[in-house]
Scaffold this motif. Structure first.
Motif, PDB file in Angstrom:
ATOM      1  N   LEU A   1       0.831  -1.204   0.000  1.00 48.23           N
ATOM      2  CA  LEU A   1       0.000   0.000   0.000  1.00 48.23           C
ATOM      3  C   LEU A   1       0.864   1.251   0.000  1.00 48.23           C
ATOM      4  CD1 LEU A   1      -2.873  -0.835   2.517  1.00 48.23           C
ATOM      5  CD2 LEU A   1      -3.022  -0.668   0.035  1.00 48.23           C
ATOM      6  N   ASN A   2       0.477   2.199  -0.823  1.00 53.36           N
ATOM      7  CA  ASN A   2       1.184   3.480  -0.882  1.00 53.36           C
ATOM      8  C   ASN A   2       0.556   4.427   0.148  1.00 53.36           C
ATOM      9  OD1 ASN A   2       2.503   5.812  -1.485  1.00 53.36           O
ATOM     10  ND2 ASN A   2       2.012   5.812  -3.669  1.00 53.36           N
ATOM     11  N   LEU A   3       1.068   4.409   1.354  1.00 57.31           N
ATOM     12  CA  LEU A   3       0.463   5.183   2.440  1.00 57.31           C
ATOM     13  C   LEU A   3       0.549   6.686   2.195  1.00 57.31           C
ATOM     14  CD1 LEU A   3       1.626   3.110   5.538  1.00 57.31           C
ATOM     15  CD2 LEU A   3      -0.513   2.963   4.256  1.00 57.31           C
ATOM     16  N   LYS A   4       1.503   7.110   1.386  1.00 51.03           N
ATOM     17  CA  LYS A   4       1.595   8.531   1.047  1.00 51.03           C
ATOM     18  C   LYS A   4       0.322   8.986   0.344  1.00 51.03           C
ATOM     19  CE  LYS A   4       4.098  11.858  -1.835  1.00 51.03           C
ATOM     20  NZ  LYS A   4       5.203  12.055  -2.796  1.00 51.03           N
ATOM     21  N   MET A   5      -0.191   8.164  -0.556  1.00 49.00           N
ATOM     22  CA  MET A   5      -1.401   8.513  -1.263  1.00 49.00           C
ATOM     23  C   MET A   5      -2.571   8.671  -0.302  1.00 49.00           C
ATOM     24  SD  MET A   5      -4.552   7.636  -2.611  1.00 49.00           S
ATOM     25  CE  MET A   5      -4.644   5.856  -2.456  1.00 49.00           C
ATOM     26  N   PHE A   6      -2.691   7.748   0.653  1.00 49.13           N
ATOM     27  CA  PHE A   6      -3.797   7.825   1.602  1.00 49.13           C
ATOM     28  C   PHE A   6      -3.670   9.052   2.504  1.00 49.13           C
ATOM     29  CE2 PHE A   6      -3.993   3.432   0.257  1.00 49.13           C
ATOM     30  CZ  PHE A   6      -5.355   3.242   0.098  1.00 49.13           C
ATOM     31  N   ARG A   7      -2.460   9.424   2.869  1.00 52.11           N
ATOM     32  CA  ARG A   7      -2.283  10.644   3.673  1.00 52.11           C
ATOM     33  C   ARG A   7      -2.754  11.868   2.898  1.00 52.11           C
ATOM     34  NH1 ARG A   7       2.461   7.857   5.536  1.00 52.11           N
ATOM     35  NH2 ARG A   7       3.743   8.821   3.916  1.00 52.11           N
ATOM     36  N   VAL A   8      -2.487  11.886   1.589  1.00 50.53           N
ATOM     37  CA  VAL A   8      -2.957  12.994   0.753  1.00 50.53           C
ATOM     38  C   VAL A   8      -4.482  13.016   0.721  1.00 50.53           C
ATOM     39  CG1 VAL A   8      -3.058  13.876  -1.620  1.00 50.53           C
ATOM     40  CG2 VAL A   8      -0.880  13.084  -0.679  1.00 50.53           C
ATOM     41  N   VAL A   9      -5.091  11.849   0.556  1.00 48.18           N
ATOM     42  CA  VAL A   9      -6.552  11.757   0.515  1.00 48.18           C
ATOM     43  C   VAL A   9      -7.163  12.219   1.836  1.00 48.18           C
ATOM     44  CG1 VAL A   9      -8.500  10.140   0.409  1.00 48.18           C
ATOM     45  CG2 VAL A   9      -6.619   9.951  -1.234  1.00 48.18           C
ATOM     46  N   TYR A  10      -6.595  11.772   2.948  1.00 46.87           N
ATOM     47  CA  TYR A  10      -7.117  12.181   4.259  1.00 46.87           C
ATOM     48  C   TYR A  10      -7.053  13.698   4.416  1.00 46.87           C
ATOM     49  CZ  TYR A  10      -6.307   7.212   5.457  1.00 46.87           C
ATOM     50  OH  TYR A  10      -6.299   5.843   5.481  1.00 46.87           O
ATOM     51  N   GLU A  11      -5.952  14.274   3.969  1.00 46.42           N
ATOM     52  CA  GLU A  11      -5.800  15.728   4.094  1.00 46.42           C
ATOM     53  C   GLU A  11      -6.812  16.455   3.212  1.00 46.42           C
ATOM     54  OE1 GLU A  11      -2.400  19.234   3.661  1.00 46.42           O
ATOM     55  OE2 GLU A  11      -1.960  17.200   2.979  1.00 46.42           O
ATOM     56  N   GLN A  12      -6.992  15.976   1.993  1.00 45.99           N
ATOM     57  CA  GLN A  12      -7.933  16.627   1.081  1.00 45.99           C
ATOM     58  C   GLN A  12      -9.365  16.556   1.600  1.00 45.99           C
ATOM     59  OE1 GLN A  12      -6.582  14.343  -2.452  1.00 45.99           O
ATOM     60  NE2 GLN A  12      -6.474  16.316  -3.486  1.00 45.99           N
ATOM     61  N   THR A  13      -9.797  15.390   2.044  1.00 51.09           N
ATOM     62  CA  THR A  13     -11.176  15.266   2.535  1.00 51.09           C
ATOM     63  C   THR A  13     -11.395  16.106   3.784  1.00 51.09           C
ATOM     64  OG1 THR A  13     -10.582  13.226   3.724  1.00 51.09           O
ATOM     65  CG2 THR A  13     -11.550  12.989   1.525  1.00 51.09           C
ATOM     66  N   SER A  14     -10.378  16.206   4.628  1.00 45.48           N
ATOM     67  CA  SER A  14     -10.488  17.037   5.822  1.00 45.48           C
ATOM     68  C   SER A  14     -10.612  18.509   5.451  1.00 45.48           C
ATOM     69  CB  SER A  14      -9.276  16.810   6.722  1.00 45.48           C
ATOM     70  OG  SER A  14      -9.369  17.591   7.896  1.00 45.48           O
ATOM     71  N   ILE A  15      -9.827  18.941   4.485  1.00 49.12           N
ATOM     72  CA  ILE A  15      -9.887  20.341   4.038  1.00 49.12           C
ATOM     73  C   ILE A  15     -11.268  20.650   3.469  1.00 49.12           C
ATOM     74  CG2 ILE A  15      -9.057  21.934   2.250  1.00 49.12           C
ATOM     75  CD1 ILE A  15      -6.257  20.728   2.685  1.00 49.12           C
ATOM     76  N   ILE A  16     -11.760  19.770   2.611  1.00 51.76           N
ATOM     77  CA  ILE A  16     -13.078  19.993   2.002  1.00 51.76           C
ATOM     78  C   ILE A  16     -14.168  20.044   3.071  1.00 51.76           C
ATOM     79  CG2 ILE A  16     -14.825  18.989   0.480  1.00 51.76           C
ATOM     80  CD1 ILE A  16     -12.458  17.852  -1.184  1.00 51.76           C
ATOM     81  N   PHE A  17     -14.128  19.100   4.001  1.00 51.48           N
ATOM     82  CA  PHE A  17     -15.130  19.087   5.067  1.00 51.48           C
ATOM     83  C   PHE A  17     -15.101  20.387   5.855  1.00 51.48           C
ATOM     84  CE2 PHE A  17     -16.837  18.346   9.240  1.00 51.48           C
ATOM     85  CZ  PHE A  17     -17.943  17.541   9.024  1.00 51.48           C
ATOM     86  N   ASN A  18     -13.921  20.832   6.245  1.00 53.44           N
ATOM     87  CA  ASN A  18     -13.810  22.038   7.070  1.00 53.44           C
ATOM     88  C   ASN A  18     -14.213  23.299   6.317  1.00 53.44           C
ATOM     89  OD1 ASN A  18     -12.949  20.678   9.394  1.00 53.44           O
ATOM     90  ND2 ASN A  18     -10.815  20.698   8.731  1.00 53.44           N
ATOM     91  N   GLU A  19     -14.122  23.272   4.996  1.00 55.80           N
ATOM     92  CA  GLU A  19     -14.610  24.399   4.205  1.00 55.80           C
ATOM     93  C   GLU A  19     -16.131  24.443   4.167  1.00 55.80           C
ATOM     94  OE1 GLU A  19     -13.131  26.871   2.524  1.00 55.80           O
ATOM     95  OE2 GLU A  19     -11.020  26.332   2.756  1.00 55.80           O
ATOM     96  N   LEU A  20     -16.761  23.274   4.272  1.00 56.52           N
ATOM     97  CA  LEU A  20     -18.210  23.174   4.107  1.00 56.52           C
ATOM     98  C   LEU A  20     -18.984  23.194   5.413  1.00 56.52           C
ATOM     99  CD1 LEU A  20     -18.317  20.323   1.418  1.00 56.52           C
ATOM    100  CD2 LEU A  20     -18.645  22.774   1.021  1.00 56.52           C
ATOM    101  N   PHE A  21     -18.338  22.740   6.494  1.00 61.87           N
ATOM    102  CA  PHE A  21     -19.047  22.540   7.759  1.00 61.87           C
ATOM    103  C   PHE A  21     -18.375  23.328   8.878  1.00 61.87           C
ATOM    104  CE2 PHE A  21     -19.901  18.921   5.132  1.00 61.87           C
ATOM    105  CZ  PHE A  21     -21.194  18.532   5.423  1.00 61.87           C
ATOM    106  N   GLU A  22     -19.201  23.967   9.697  1.00 65.00           N
ATOM    107  CA  GLU A  22     -18.724  24.593  10.927  1.00 65.00           C
ATOM    108  C   GLU A  22     -19.203  23.755  12.107  1.00 65.00           C
ATOM    109  OE1 GLU A  22     -18.897  28.988  11.037  1.00 65.00           O
ATOM    110  OE2 GLU A  22     -19.995  28.790   9.145  1.00 65.00           O
ATOM    111  N   GLN A  23     -18.522  23.885  13.216  1.00 65.24           N
ATOM    112  CA  GLN A  23     -18.767  23.005  14.352  1.00 65.24           C
ATOM    113  C   GLN A  23     -20.198  23.056  14.865  1.00 65.24           C
ATOM    114  OE1 GLN A  23     -16.568  20.642  15.879  1.00 65.24           O
ATOM    115  NE2 GLN A  23     -15.739  21.032  13.836  1.00 65.24           N
ATOM    116  N   ASN A  24     -20.869  24.179  14.718  1.00 66.91           N
ATOM    117  CA  ASN A  24     -22.222  24.325  15.238  1.00 66.91           C
ATOM    118  C   ASN A  24     -23.308  24.141  14.188  1.00 66.91           C
ATOM    119  OD1 ASN A  24     -21.685  24.762  18.004  1.00 66.91           O
ATOM    120  ND2 ASN A  24     -21.099  26.878  17.581  1.00 66.91           N
ATOM    121  N   ASP A  25     -22.939  23.793  12.965  1.00 63.81           N
ATOM    122  CA  ASP A  25     -23.949  23.531  11.943  1.00 63.81           C
ATOM    123  C   ASP A  25     -24.810  22.337  12.361  1.00 63.81           C
ATOM    124  OD1 ASP A  25     -23.050  25.583  10.362  1.00 63.81           O
ATOM    125  OD2 ASP A  25     -21.938  24.306   8.968  1.00 63.81           O
TER     126      ASP A  25
END
Length: 212
Positions: A45-69
């Protein structure tokens, strides 16, 4: 408000199943992993790729959702009709900060939504929980959604025939976010203005988009 009432009011005729982008007129389809292959030359498994994916999905989520939504955390479990137990689904318990929320989960059964042989023998159970992002272990949820096809943790458990699909429905902003696996994710909205900043900031990740 329950999930059915909200969807009928805001996202009429949309089915919360994979490919929400293809069902709706306003959205963004993101490609994840920056064209890095999941496996190395030696088949590890290329764990570097998964780290990139985790970072991207986290960034997208945080752009769309606020903690109190206010959000619905929606999970589709695909199962054989003869499987009676619905308590095995391990999507909510590991990722909820407060276990009292488990008593608030609602479930509705639908016909199996995909075309396969003997589809009539299967069904879809759709679980929903009204909560806020601050109630969830979001980072771990996003990773588990991305890890669908690979032996990585965290991972959703309790499914019988297909990996559970998890949708984040933001009823405060009228946005729906879905990670289908490590390859990509979909965002749809009632108004493209809500997601335009995401499109502009992360244009290099965009596979396609539409704004009606």
């Amino acid at each position: 408000m329950n999930l059915i009432g909200y969807m009928e009011e805001r996202f009429q005729n949309l089915e919360l199943i994979p490919s929400i982008y293809n069902q709706w007129g306003t959205g963004i389809h993101f490609c994840l992993g920056e064209n890095i292959y999941q496996l190395k030359a030696n088949e590890e498994l290329n764990l570097k790729m998964f780290r990139v994916v985790y970072e991207q999905t986290s960034i997208i989520f945080n752009e769309l959702f606020e903690q109190n939504d206010d959000i619905f955390l929606v999970t589709n479990k695909y199962k054989h009709k003869k499987e009676k137990c619905i308590r095995k689904l391990k999507v909510y318990q590991p990722f909820l900060k407060c276990k009292n929320h488990l008593n608030q989960i609602l479930v509705k059964t639908y016909p199996y939504p995909f075309e396969i042989n003997k589809a009539e023998e299967y069904e879809m159970q759709q679980f929903s929980l009204l909560c806020k992002p601050r109630d969830l272990r979001v980072t771990e949820l996003l990773k588990a959604a991305s890890n669908e096809d690979f032996p990585l943790k965290p991972k959703f458990g309790g499914y019988s025939i297909d990996y559970p699909d998890v949708f984040f429905v933001n009823i405060t902003k009228n946005i729906i976010f879905f990670i289908y696996d490590d390859r990509g994710c979909e965002v749809i909205a009632l108004d493209f203005k809500r997601i335009r900043p995401l499109y502009e900031k992360y244009h290099d990740w965009v596979e396609e988009y539409k704004c009606m």
